[in-house]
Each structure stands twice: as C-alpha cells, then as structure tokens.
Design an enzyme around this catalytic site. Structure first.
Site, PDB file in Angstrom:
ATOM      1  N   ASP A  55       1.808   8.085  12.951  1.00 14.18           N
ATOM      2  CA  ASP A  55       2.257   7.029  12.040  1.00 14.18           C
ATOM      3  C   ASP A  55       3.630   7.358  11.462  1.00 14.18           C
ATOM      4  O   ASP A  55       3.989   6.888  10.382  1.00 14.18           O
ATOM      5  CB  ASP A  55       1.241   6.820  10.913  1.00 14.18           C
ATOM      6  CG  ASP A  55       0.994   8.086  10.108  1.00 14.18           C
ATOM      7  OD1 ASP A  55       1.589   9.140  10.424  1.00 14.18           O
ATOM      8  OD2 ASP A  55       0.200   8.030   9.147  1.00 14.18           O
ATOM      9  N   LYS A  81       5.678  12.200  15.652  1.00 15.99           N
ATOM     10  CA  LYS A  81       4.276  12.524  15.891  1.00 15.99           C
ATOM     11  C   LYS A  81       3.884  12.095  17.302  1.00 15.99           C
ATOM     12  O   LYS A  81       4.343  11.080  17.820  1.00 15.99           O
ATOM     13  CB  LYS A  81       3.375  11.826  14.870  1.00 15.99           C
ATOM     14  CG  LYS A  81       3.421  12.428  13.478  1.00 15.99           C
ATOM     15  CD  LYS A  81       2.345  11.826  12.595  1.00 15.99           C
ATOM     16  CE  LYS A  81       2.290  12.484  11.229  1.00 15.99           C
ATOM     17  NZ  LYS A  81       1.219  11.923  10.380  1.00 15.99           N
ATOM     18  N   HIS A 109     -10.461  15.569   7.440  1.00 15.45           N
ATOM     19  CA  HIS A 109     -11.109  14.510   6.679  1.00 15.45           C
ATOM     20  C   HIS A 109     -11.288  13.242   7.520  1.00 15.45           C
ATOM     21  O   HIS A 109     -12.378  12.675   7.585  1.00 15.45           O
ATOM     22  CB  HIS A 109     -10.246  14.224   5.441  1.00 15.45           C
ATOM     23  CG  HIS A 109     -10.758  13.146   4.557  1.00 15.45           C
ATOM     24  ND1 HIS A 109     -11.876  13.298   3.767  1.00 15.45           N
ATOM     25  CD2 HIS A 109     -10.286  11.897   4.318  1.00 15.45           C
ATOM     26  CE1 HIS A 109     -12.071  12.189   3.081  1.00 15.45           C
ATOM     27  NE2 HIS A 109     -11.132  11.325   3.394  1.00 15.45           N
ATOM     28  N   GLN A 110     -10.227  12.819   8.188  1.00 19.27           N
ATOM     29  CA  GLN A 110     -10.271  11.544   8.904  1.00 19.27           C
ATOM     30  C   GLN A 110     -11.176  11.572  10.121  1.00 19.27           C
ATOM     31  O   GLN A 110     -11.847  10.590  10.441  1.00 19.27           O
ATOM     32  CB  GLN A 110      -8.861  11.128   9.319  1.00 19.27           C
ATOM     33  CG  GLN A 110      -8.774   9.729   9.922  1.00 19.27           C
ATOM     34  CD  GLN A 110      -9.254   8.662   8.959  1.00 19.27           C
ATOM     35  OE1 GLN A 110      -8.866   8.640   7.793  1.00 19.27           O
ATOM     36  NE2 GLN A 110     -10.110   7.771   9.432  1.00 19.27           N
ATOM     37  N   LYS A 112       0.862  -1.189   0.000  1.00 19.43           N
ATOM     38  CA  LYS A 112       0.000   0.000   0.000  1.00 19.43           C
ATOM     39  C   LYS A 112       0.897   1.237   0.000  1.00 19.43           C
ATOM     40  O   LYS A 112       1.842   1.331   0.800  1.00 19.43           O
ATOM     41  CB  LYS A 112      -0.903   0.003   1.230  1.00 19.43           C
ATOM     42  CG  LYS A 112      -1.807   1.252   1.385  1.00 19.43           C
ATOM     43  CD  LYS A 112      -1.108   2.338   2.204  1.00 19.43           C
ATOM     44  CE  LYS A 112      -2.007   3.445   2.643  1.00 19.43           C
ATOM     45  NZ  LYS A 112      -2.869   3.077   3.746  1.00 19.43           N
ATOM     46  N   ARG A 136     -10.963   2.545   6.144  1.00 23.28           N
ATOM     47  CA  ARG A 136     -10.090   1.504   6.694  1.00 23.28           C
ATOM     48  C   ARG A 136      -9.496   1.928   8.025  1.00 23.28           C
ATOM     49  O   ARG A 136      -9.466   1.171   8.992  1.00 23.28           O
ATOM     50  CB  ARG A 136      -9.027   1.179   5.654  1.00 23.28           C
ATOM     51  CG  ARG A 136      -7.748   0.525   6.149  1.00 23.28           C
ATOM     52  CD  ARG A 136      -6.717   1.609   6.415  1.00 23.28           C
ATOM     53  NE  ARG A 136      -5.352   1.117   6.383  1.00 23.28           N
ATOM     54  CZ  ARG A 136      -4.346   1.743   6.963  1.00 23.28           C
ATOM     55  NH1 ARG A 136      -4.561   2.860   7.643  1.00 23.28           N
ATOM     56  NH2 ARG A 136      -3.125   1.277   6.864  1.00 23.28           N
ATOM     57  N   MET A 178      -5.115   7.952  16.614  1.00 26.78           N
ATOM     58  CA  MET A 178      -5.197   7.524  15.215  1.00 26.78           C
ATOM     59  C   MET A 178      -4.219   8.256  14.304  1.00 26.78           C
ATOM     60  O   MET A 178      -4.058   7.895  13.148  1.00 26.78           O
ATOM     61  CB  MET A 178      -6.628   7.753  14.694  1.00 26.78           C
ATOM     62  CG  MET A 178      -7.715   7.114  15.534  1.00 26.78           C
ATOM     63  SD  MET A 178      -7.529   5.336  15.770  1.00 26.78           S
ATOM     64  CE  MET A 178      -7.693   4.748  14.086  1.00 26.78           C
ATOM     65  N   GLY A 179      -3.539   9.278  14.823  1.00 26.92           N
ATOM     66  CA  GLY A 179      -2.743  10.122  13.935  1.00 26.92           C
ATOM     67  C   GLY A 179      -1.259   9.832  13.879  1.00 26.92           C
ATOM     68  O   GLY A 179      -0.583  10.209  12.919  1.00 26.92           O
TER      69      GLY A 179
END
Length: 321
Positions: free
Chosen positions: A225, A229, A140-141, A70, A113, A222-223
């Site tokens: 990655d 961060k 957006h997320q 991906k 996802r 969730m942010g």
C-alpha cells in the site's frame, strides 16, 4: 445558529460492534461503488511523523451518501510499550454544511475491513472447493485474513510461512483459538500445496517464486500500500489474471506498481473486482487459471464500514432504551 452534533464512536465500542458479516457487506458495497461510477476515490497521501519510521496514510473518498477521510498510522515503537502499532480513525462529513459529522476510531475495525476485501474477492475468484490456505505473515492482519477467508471458503488446513519460528508457533495457537488447524510450512511446499495464497506482510521483495504457484490457485496481495512494497513476483503478475480494488491506485501504490507500464500500454488487463461482483466482468473462468487480487485499500471501504458501525450503534442504543 445551526450547530452540527458530532457522533463519536470510540475504539472500545467500534471493536465490540464490528463483525465479519458487517465488514464483508460494507466491503462488498464499497468495492461495487468504486467500480460503477457512483463514487470517487481520491489519491492517497503517504506521510511520516517527526520520526520518519512513524508512518501515516490519508485516504479520502465520496459516494452518493457519504464523504470523508480515513487516517491510518503505523508507529512501530508502540510494540515496546504494549500498544498497537496500527491505528485508524475515520472522519465523515456532514454533507449539509461540510463540518465533521462523525468520528469513528477504527483500529481493530481496520483489520476486519482489510480482511473483508480479501474475502469478497475470494468469494468470486477462488475455486469453490478451495480447502488449503497458505498465509505469508504472522502479524496482526494475517490472523484476520485467515478468519475472513474461512467464512467464504471450505478451508480445512492453513499453512503458515513464518520468518520467526516462535512468532509462527504463537500464530498457530491463535489460529486454533478460532477453530482453524495450521502448520508451520516452508515457503515452497506451502505454495505448492495451496489452493489460496495470501500475503499479509510489509515485504519489499517477493517471499516466494512464481514457479511454486500451481494452476488453479487464487493469490491475494494484502500488504502493498506504498511505493516500494512488493509481495508477489513479477513473473506471476505477467501470467495470472489480474484483479484489484481500484486500478488507478493499484498501479500507483499497490502490488501492481511493479507492472504499471504493462498495464498502461495494454499488455496486461486489470479488472476492478467491483465489476466482477456486478457481473460486468468475468471472474474465474476455469479451474486451472491463476487469479491475483491486489488490495491496496480504498477509502470507500472505510467510509462504508464506519457508517455501518454508526447504524449498529444507533440500533443498539434504541434496543437498550
């Protein structure tokens, strides 16, 4: 001569075919596979375009049935051109000959996802009576996170913590369009009122204090990655029960990179959510404990959802014919 027929699912079709139910099932199956030894996830590669602000990530993995890559990109300047800043494409190998067997454009799908992993974790870690969600982020997320959680929890209120008031107001409008009632709320009050807290930001420093999180709260990061961060205070990570999609990746580029040493020396225990889903590990044990889910995003989620979309497309073609 043997040739490989490459199946191609363009963005406009994958965006129509994806549903929250499809994404939830694919994410759940992928997280179980990642934890039980049926599959392997390889180290993510983080890169940038010719301009360093343009970023991309390459994630790859393999299961008993699927193998592939991906590629996710983030081009912030796209917003000025009316284009999405985030894009994704999934490549699945033909495992008989090693050539590319399928290409799935997955820009919108990637948001489903990512949110689905949050919902899967919340379904076993959040209190079943959780009604109040606090979300940090208005991008957006964040909207997809709210919608996915509303499927698995009896949410009645959403507190939105926004850095920009106008963006926050716009976000409330989009929430209402999905049947969710939300308010713009200061960070401290939003945390103290929350049953579930979700961070969906690009932050490099926590936007709230650990002391604001009340007993019994489930927190999903969730942010994070990439290196550097950070959305959650270290004090929270050292006192909560910790769960993640993939331990090896979470401590490298996920939220848990900030306590990697404590995980490595055994001071903190980190549990793969897939082990909870299969009953190999305990999820929430008491109503008053704080749980944290670190989602750095694993390739198996992308492979499984791409395969599910290809199956859905095939089923639709058969129905039409």
């Amino acid at each position: 001569m043997v040739t490989t027929v490459v199946r191609f699912l363009p963005e406009h079709l994958s965006a129509v075919l994806v549903t929250e139910e499809l994404a939830f099932t694919a994410a759940r199956d992928a997280l179980i596979a990642a934890a039980d030894g049926q599959a392997e996830v390889f180290p993510a590669v983080l890169g940038h375009g010719s301009e360093q602000r343009n970023r991309f990530t390459v994630k790859s993995g393999a299961s008993a049935e699927l193998a592939g890559v991906k590629i996710g990109s983030y081009w912030p300047g796209n917003a000025d051109r009316g284009l999405p800043r985030h894009n994704s494409v999934v490549l699945l190998f033909d495992q008989d000959n090693g050539r590319i067997g399928a290409v799935v454009e997955a820009g919108v799908v990637n948001a489903y996802r990512t949110a689905a992993a949050d919902a899967v974790a919340a379904s076993v870690l959040a209190r079943p009576d959780a009604t109040t969600l606090t979300v940090f982020g208005t991008g957006h997320q964040a909207l997809y996170e709210c919608a996915a959680l509303a499927r698995v929890l009896p949410l009645t209120a959403v507190h939105v913590v926004a850095r920009d008031r106008q963006r926050g107001e716009d976000f409330l409008t989009r929430l209402a369009e999905r049947g969710l009632t939300g308010w713009l709320t200061p960070a401290e009050q939003a945390c103290r009122d929350a049953d579930v807290i979700v961070t969906a930001t690009t932050a490099t420093a926590p936007p709230f204090d650990a002391a604001w999180v009340r007993p019994g709260t489930h927190v999903a990061a969730m942010g994070a990655d990439a290196h550097g961060k950070q959305e959650l205070p270290v004090e929270l990570l050292t006192t909560a029960r910790l769960f993640c999609d993939l331990p090896a990746q979470a401590v490298r580029i996920g939220e848990l990179q900030h306590v990697a040493g404590l995980v490595g020396d055994g001071t903190l225990t980190l549990t793969a959510i897939g082990d909870v889903l299969t009953g190999q590990a305990e999820g929430r044990r008491r109503n008053d404990e704080i749980t944290v889910f670190d989602s750095s995003g694993i390739a198996l989620q992308d492979l499984f959802i791409a395969d599910a979309l290809l199956q859905a497309a095939a089923t639709e073609r058969e129905a039409i014919s």
